[in-house]
Scaffold this active site. Structure first.
Site, PDB file in Angstrom:
ATOM      1  N   CYS A 131       2.102  -0.267  -0.684  1.00 23.48           N
ATOM      2  CA  CYS A 131       1.644  -0.394   0.702  1.00 23.48           C
ATOM      3  C   CYS A 131       2.738  -1.033   1.565  1.00 23.48           C
ATOM      4  O   CYS A 131       3.934  -0.919   1.259  1.00 23.48           O
ATOM      5  CB  CYS A 131       0.338  -1.192   0.758  1.00 23.48           C
ATOM      6  SG  CYS A 131      -0.536  -1.042   2.353  1.00 23.48           S
ATOM      7  N   ASP A 200      -4.740  -9.032   0.994  1.00 18.25           N
ATOM      8  CA  ASP A 200      -5.678  -9.137   2.124  1.00 18.25           C
ATOM      9  C   ASP A 200      -6.605 -10.317   1.949  1.00 18.25           C
ATOM     10  O   ASP A 200      -7.088 -10.885   2.926  1.00 18.25           O
ATOM     11  CB  ASP A 200      -6.473  -7.840   2.274  1.00 18.25           C
ATOM     12  CG  ASP A 200      -5.601  -6.783   2.896  1.00 18.25           C
ATOM     13  OD1 ASP A 200      -4.846  -6.134   2.145  1.00 18.25           O
ATOM     14  OD2 ASP A 200      -5.631  -6.651   4.128  1.00 18.25           O
TER      15      ASP A 200
HETATM   16  C1  RUB Z   1      -2.461  -3.518   4.176  1.00 14.07           C
HETATM   17  C2  RUB Z   1      -2.320  -4.231   2.874  1.00 14.07           C
HETATM   18  C3  RUB Z   1      -1.253  -5.306   2.807  1.00 14.07           C
HETATM   19  C4  RUB Z   1      -1.910  -6.658   3.132  1.00 14.07           C
HETATM   20  C5  RUB Z   1      -0.871  -7.750   3.342  1.00 14.07           C
HETATM   21  O1  RUB Z   1      -3.615  -2.710   4.232  1.00 14.07           O
HETATM   22  O2  RUB Z   1      -3.052  -4.045   1.925  1.00 14.07           O
HETATM   23  O3  RUB Z   1      -0.686  -5.397   1.531  1.00 14.07           O
HETATM   24  O4  RUB Z   1      -2.663  -6.545   4.334  1.00 14.07           O
HETATM   25  O5  RUB Z   1      -0.092  -7.481   4.486  1.00 14.07           O
HETATM   26  P1  RUB Z   1      -3.934  -1.898   5.588  1.00 14.07           P
HETATM   27  P2  RUB Z   1       0.676  -8.665   5.231  1.00 14.07           P
HETATM   28  O6  RUB Z   1      -2.758  -1.028   5.860  1.00 14.07           O
HETATM   29  O7  RUB Z   1      -5.204  -1.143   5.269  1.00 14.07           O
HETATM   30  O8  RUB Z   1      -4.173  -2.936   6.686  1.00 14.07           O
HETATM   31  O9  RUB Z   1       1.545  -9.295   4.201  1.00 14.07           O
HETATM   32  O10 RUB Z   1       1.474  -7.984   6.326  1.00 14.07           O
HETATM   33  O11 RUB Z   1      -0.338  -9.604   5.758  1.00 14.07           O
END
Ligand code: RUB
Length: 331
Positions: A131, A200
């Site tokens: 991701c 998340d």
């Molecule tokens: C994004 C996702 C990321 C976490 C952490 O999912 O799973 O790994 O949100 O991101 P989506 P960060 O694209 O569905 O929002 O480190 O930027 O907080």
């Protein structure tokens, strides 16, 4: 009772979070906090009670957009708990101050965890990403700034292909990138030194909730002996899990998985599109936060230190709290 007036910016931010134009847990938290500040700055409320109700209503609207990223309620709580004052002007100033200190802390936390995560990476290491996580990217960025040669195998991450964002950001830092489809991950796990993902939400038992596919990746990494590192600011810690609540996993639209015309051609099928999954703590080697790195099982200590034994929900009036309770809140 009439709904308090919401500033159009709050509606726009809520919609952008819901449609994933604004996405990723830290970015969502940042956008939600600044939307509350806009509501405060532009409020026409004439009494402190009306002002408070407007800010709470804005928080409720933002809260309802995506259920899994705990950074969203944590951001809203941070600002609402600091809303204080006897006049509208004092209340407004308190929300502005809280919004700005929240956003400063968010930036600082990411820099600090980037430093700690970078210390785990050695010169010449190759990481596999899943991701797009700004916290994970911060670790690689810091390692590059430390002069380390780091390369990446980037998983595409179906269905929304956020891996492309990771690939673009890493290339902007001159990090060599190999892009793979998700199903090729096990094939390449033997060639990488770390799996590096974001989160998340992190539960009290150290389980990591992250983009769908993270748990399968972690299980395969364990089998291959590749360490799994989760980069997550403490805003990803889910305080309600200390009192037995589970994390709600968002189910997204089926059209993200298959185009309606392809689906019609196949015939009658069920399509399921869970956005996140849960990786048990035994498949995670380290959770890297701005407060240091933790084995997942010990993260509850940090959680207690930061949140006490639990939370309340400041976007709800105490009198309406029970009336507004949804059955899924008890899941
Ligand atoms: C994004 C996702 C990321 C976490 C952490 O999912 O799973 O790994 O949100 O991101 P989506 P960060 O694209 O569905 O929002 O480190 O930027 O907080």
């Amino acid at each position: 009772m009439d709904e308090p007036p919401l500033h159009p910016r709050v509606e726009t931010v809520a919609e952008e979070i819901e449609t994933m134009e604004t996405r990723g847990a830290a970015t969502i938290a940042d956008a939600a906090a600044s939307a509350l500040v806009t509501q405060a700055e532009e409020s026409q409320a004439e009494t402190p009670a009306a002002f408070r109700e407007e800010i709470r209503a804005a928080a409720r609207t933002l809260l309802d957009t995506r259920p899994t990223a705990v950074s969203l309620p944590n951001a809203l709580r941070y600002v609402l708990r600091r809303m204080d004052g006897e006049s509208v002007a004092a209340l407004r100033a308190s929300v502005e101050r809280a919004g700005s200190s929240f956003r400063d802390q968010l930036d600082r936390a990411q820099d600090d965890l980037g430093e700690i995560g970078a210390n785990r990476l050695r010169d010449g290491d190759r990481v596999m990403t899943h991701c797009h996580s700004t916290d994970a990217v911060a670790c690689i960025q810091r390692a590059v700034q430390q002069g380390k040669d780091v390369s990446a195998v980037v998983k595409e991450t179906r269905p929304r292909k956020q891996g492309h964002i990771t690939a673009r950001e890493l290339r902007a830092m001159d990090v060599p990138v190999t892009l793979i489809v998700d199903s090729a991950a096990r094939r390449y796990l033997g060639d990488v030194d770390h799996v590096l993902v974001g989160a998340d939400a992190i539960a009290a038992d150290g389980s990591v909730v992250n983009k769908i596919g993270t748990s399968g990746l972690a299980v395969n990494a364990r089998e291959r002996g590749t360490p799994v590192m989760v980069a997550a600011q403490t805003i990803k810690l889910h305080p309600d899990t200390m009192t037995g609540h589970t994390v709600d996993i968002e189910m997204r639209d089926e059209s993200e998985v298959i185009a309606p015309e392809d689906r019609a051609e196949i015939g009658e099928i069920t399509v399921a599109n869970p956005a996140f999954d849960v990786t048990p703590p035994r498949h995670v080697d380290a959770i890297v936060t701005e407060r240091g790195q933790f084995p997942p099982e010990s993260v509850v200590t940090l959680m207690r230190e930061l949140f006490g034994e639990g939370t309340h929900e400041p976007w709800l009036e105490p009198t309406t709290r029970e009336a507004n309770r949804r059955p899924e809140d008890d899941a």
